[in-house]
Design a protein around this motif. Structure first.
Motif, PDB file in Angstrom:
ATOM      1  N   UNK A  51       3.429 -11.424 -41.294  1.00  0.00           N
ATOM      2  CA  UNK A  51       3.027 -11.216 -42.673  1.00  0.00           C
ATOM      3  C   UNK A  51       4.280 -10.919 -43.493  1.00  0.00           C
ATOM      4  N   UNK A  52       4.312 -11.345 -44.761  1.00  0.00           N
ATOM      5  CA  UNK A  52       5.448 -10.956 -45.598  1.00  0.00           C
ATOM      6  C   UNK A  52       5.443  -9.436 -45.776  1.00  0.00           C
ATOM      7  N   UNK A  53       6.592  -8.792 -45.669  1.00  0.00           N
ATOM      8  CA  UNK A  53       6.618  -7.335 -45.815  1.00  0.00           C
ATOM      9  C   UNK A  53       5.986  -6.856 -47.126  1.00  0.00           C
ATOM     10  N   UNK A  54       6.149  -7.605 -48.180  1.00  0.00           N
ATOM     11  CA  UNK A  54       5.602  -7.195 -49.475  1.00  0.00           C
ATOM     12  C   UNK A  54       4.071  -7.192 -49.484  1.00  0.00           C
ATOM     13  N   UNK A  55       3.442  -7.892 -48.553  1.00  0.00           N
ATOM     14  CA  UNK A  55       1.981  -7.991 -48.523  1.00  0.00           C
ATOM     15  C   UNK A  55       1.307  -6.767 -47.908  1.00  0.00           C
ATOM     16  N   UNK A  56       2.088  -5.878 -47.303  1.00  0.00           N
ATOM     17  CA  UNK A  56       1.478  -4.724 -46.641  1.00  0.00           C
ATOM     18  C   UNK A  56       1.819  -3.407 -47.327  1.00  0.00           C
ATOM     19  N   UNK A  57       2.365  -3.477 -48.528  1.00  0.00           N
ATOM     20  CA  UNK A  57       2.679  -2.264 -49.270  1.00  0.00           C
ATOM     21  C   UNK A  57       4.023  -1.683 -48.886  1.00  0.00           C
ATOM     22  N   UNK A  58       4.245  -0.457 -49.310  1.00  0.00           N
ATOM     23  CA  UNK A  58       5.516   0.226 -49.055  1.00  0.00           C
ATOM     24  C   UNK A  58       5.734   0.431 -47.558  1.00  0.00           C
ATOM     25  N   UNK A  59       6.932   0.117 -47.117  1.00  0.00           N
ATOM     26  CA  UNK A  59       7.326   0.347 -45.730  1.00  0.00           C
ATOM     27  C   UNK A  59       8.625   1.141 -45.744  1.00  0.00           C
ATOM     28  N   UNK A  60       8.626   2.278 -45.088  1.00  0.00           N
ATOM     29  CA  UNK A  60       9.807   3.139 -45.088  1.00  0.00           C
ATOM     30  C   UNK A  60      11.033   2.423 -44.527  1.00  0.00           C
ATOM     31  N   UNK A  61      10.845   1.569 -43.553  1.00  0.00           N
ATOM     32  CA  UNK A  61      11.982   0.904 -42.908  1.00  0.00           C
ATOM     33  C   UNK A  61      12.732  -0.028 -43.854  1.00  0.00           C
ATOM     34  N   UNK A  62      12.069  -0.524 -44.883  1.00  0.00           N
ATOM     35  CA  UNK A  62      12.718  -1.488 -45.775  1.00  0.00           C
ATOM     36  C   UNK A  62      13.848  -0.856 -46.587  1.00  0.00           C
ATOM     37  N   UNK A  63      13.839   0.451 -46.742  1.00  0.00           N
ATOM     38  CA  UNK A  63      14.877   1.138 -47.501  1.00  0.00           C
ATOM     39  C   UNK A  63      15.991   1.695 -46.622  1.00  0.00           C
ATOM     40  N   UNK A  64      15.918   1.469 -45.320  1.00  0.00           N
ATOM     41  CA  UNK A  64      16.949   2.017 -44.433  1.00  0.00           C
ATOM     42  C   UNK A  64      18.234   1.208 -44.551  1.00  0.00           C
ATOM     43  N   UNK A  65      19.380   1.855 -44.308  1.00  0.00           N
ATOM     44  CA  UNK A  65      20.652   1.130 -44.349  1.00  0.00           C
ATOM     45  C   UNK A  65      20.691  -0.051 -43.368  1.00  0.00           C
ATOM     46  N   UNK A  66      20.079   0.105 -42.195  1.00  0.00           N
ATOM     47  CA  UNK A  66      20.103  -0.970 -41.199  1.00  0.00           C
ATOM     48  C   UNK A  66      19.392  -2.220 -41.718  1.00  0.00           C
ATOM     49  N   UNK A  67      18.224  -2.038 -42.310  1.00  0.00           N
ATOM     50  CA  UNK A  67      17.478  -3.188 -42.833  1.00  0.00           C
ATOM     51  C   UNK A  67      18.203  -3.790 -44.029  1.00  0.00           C
ATOM     52  N   UNK A  68      18.691  -2.942 -44.918  1.00  0.00           N
ATOM     53  CA  UNK A  68      19.417  -3.450 -46.088  1.00  0.00           C
ATOM     54  C   UNK A  68      20.660  -4.237 -45.668  1.00  0.00           C
ATOM     55  N   UNK A  69      21.384  -3.742 -44.665  1.00  0.00           N
ATOM     56  CA  UNK A  69      22.573  -4.455 -44.176  1.00  0.00           C
ATOM     57  C   UNK A  69      22.181  -5.777 -43.522  1.00  0.00           C
ATOM     58  N   UNK A  70      21.091  -5.787 -42.772  1.00  0.00           N
ATOM     59  CA  UNK A  70      20.644  -7.012 -42.108  1.00  0.00           C
ATOM     60  C   UNK A  70      20.222  -8.056 -43.138  1.00  0.00           C
ATOM     61  N   UNK A 110      21.274  -8.242 -46.197  1.00  0.00           N
ATOM     62  CA  UNK A 110      22.510  -8.697 -46.832  1.00  0.00           C
ATOM     63  C   UNK A 110      23.266  -9.687 -45.964  1.00  0.00           C
ATOM     64  N   UNK A 111      23.327  -9.426 -44.672  1.00  0.00           N
ATOM     65  CA  UNK A 111      24.021 -10.329 -43.751  1.00  0.00           C
ATOM     66  C   UNK A 111      23.326 -11.686 -43.673  1.00  0.00           C
ATOM     67  N   UNK A 112      22.004 -11.692 -43.885  1.00  0.00           N
ATOM     68  CA  UNK A 112      21.252 -12.957 -43.848  1.00  0.00           C
ATOM     69  C   UNK A 112      21.288 -13.673 -45.196  1.00  0.00           C
ATOM     70  N   UNK A 113      21.773 -12.976 -46.218  1.00  0.00           N
ATOM     71  CA  UNK A 113      21.841 -13.560 -47.556  1.00  0.00           C
ATOM     72  C   UNK A 113      20.476 -13.692 -48.220  1.00  0.00           C
ATOM     73  N   UNK A 114      19.564 -12.771 -47.912  1.00  0.00           N
ATOM     74  CA  UNK A 114      18.217 -12.820 -48.482  1.00  0.00           C
ATOM     75  C   UNK A 114      17.835 -11.457 -49.050  1.00  0.00           C
ATOM     76  N   UNK A 115      16.733 -11.436 -49.763  1.00  0.00           N
ATOM     77  CA  UNK A 115      16.158 -10.181 -50.240  1.00  0.00           C
ATOM     78  C   UNK A 115      14.843  -9.943 -49.503  1.00  0.00           C
ATOM     79  N   UNK A 116      14.275  -8.773 -49.700  1.00  0.00           N
ATOM     80  CA  UNK A 116      12.992  -8.453 -49.068  1.00  0.00           C
ATOM     81  C   UNK A 116      11.865  -9.351 -49.571  1.00  0.00           C
ATOM     82  N   UNK A 117      12.077 -10.009 -50.705  1.00  0.00           N
ATOM     83  CA  UNK A 117      11.049 -10.883 -51.276  1.00  0.00           C
ATOM     84  C   UNK A 117      11.146 -12.326 -50.782  1.00  0.00           C
ATOM     85  N   UNK A 118      12.083 -12.618 -49.912  1.00  0.00           N
ATOM     86  CA  UNK A 118      12.254 -13.993 -49.423  1.00  0.00           C
ATOM     87  C   UNK A 118      10.979 -14.500 -48.750  1.00  0.00           C
TER      88      UNK A 118
END
Length: 141
Positions: free
Chosen positions: A19-38, A40-48
């Motif tokens: 499921x797209x992360x945006x379809x399940x509401x707020x997820x704490x993991x999406x704001x973590x540095x690890x997810x944000x760095x990943x 960024x490394x993939x060249x995408x946003x959470x809305x991709x």
């Protein structure tokens, strides 16, 4: 099978997994540095549209070449991911089961409170569908 949920970048026919992360509401993991760095490394946003979140039981279906990141989810978040990735008829049934569970939570306390308030045991049994013996037993605890 793994116990981790995964963020995955998918293309083509595999894009219907999870499921797209945006379809399940707020997820704490999406704001973590690890997810944000990943992300960024993939060249995408959470809305991709390529970004999907998969529960542990679906991770074996991810193509080997797909980029993936294990993410921690709370029980509530994991439940929302599972519900969001289930077929619509199954998702509706799961919602009914969750509603049932929330109604059953506190059952004994409710029965005890009703008995203490003077509602007759037979009336409580009639209203709740509980067995009269179970209602009376709740009052003796």
């Amino acid at each position: 099978m793994t116990d981790d949920a995964y963020l995955v970048l998918l293309d083509g026919t595999a894009a219907n997994l999870g499921v797209p992360p945006s379809a399940v509401g707020e997820l704490a993991c999406m704001d973590t540095p690890a997810v944000q760095a990943w992300l960024g490394a993939q060249g995408i946003t959470a809305a991709s549209p390529r970004l999907r979140l998969l529960p542990p039981e679906e991770t074996s279906a991810v193509p080997e070449e797909a980029e993936r990141l294990p993410v921690p989810l709370s029980d509530d978040e994991l439940s929302r991911v599972r519900n969001g990735s289930a077929p619509q008829d199954i998702a509706r049934l799961e919602q009914e089961l969750l509603a049932y569970r929330s109604c059953a939570d506190g059952r004994d306390a409710l029965l005890t409170r009703a008995l203490a308030s003077g509602v007759p045991a037979h009336r409580i049994a009639e209203l709740t569908g509980e067995d009269l013996t179970a209602v009376k037993a709740a009052g003796s605890r």
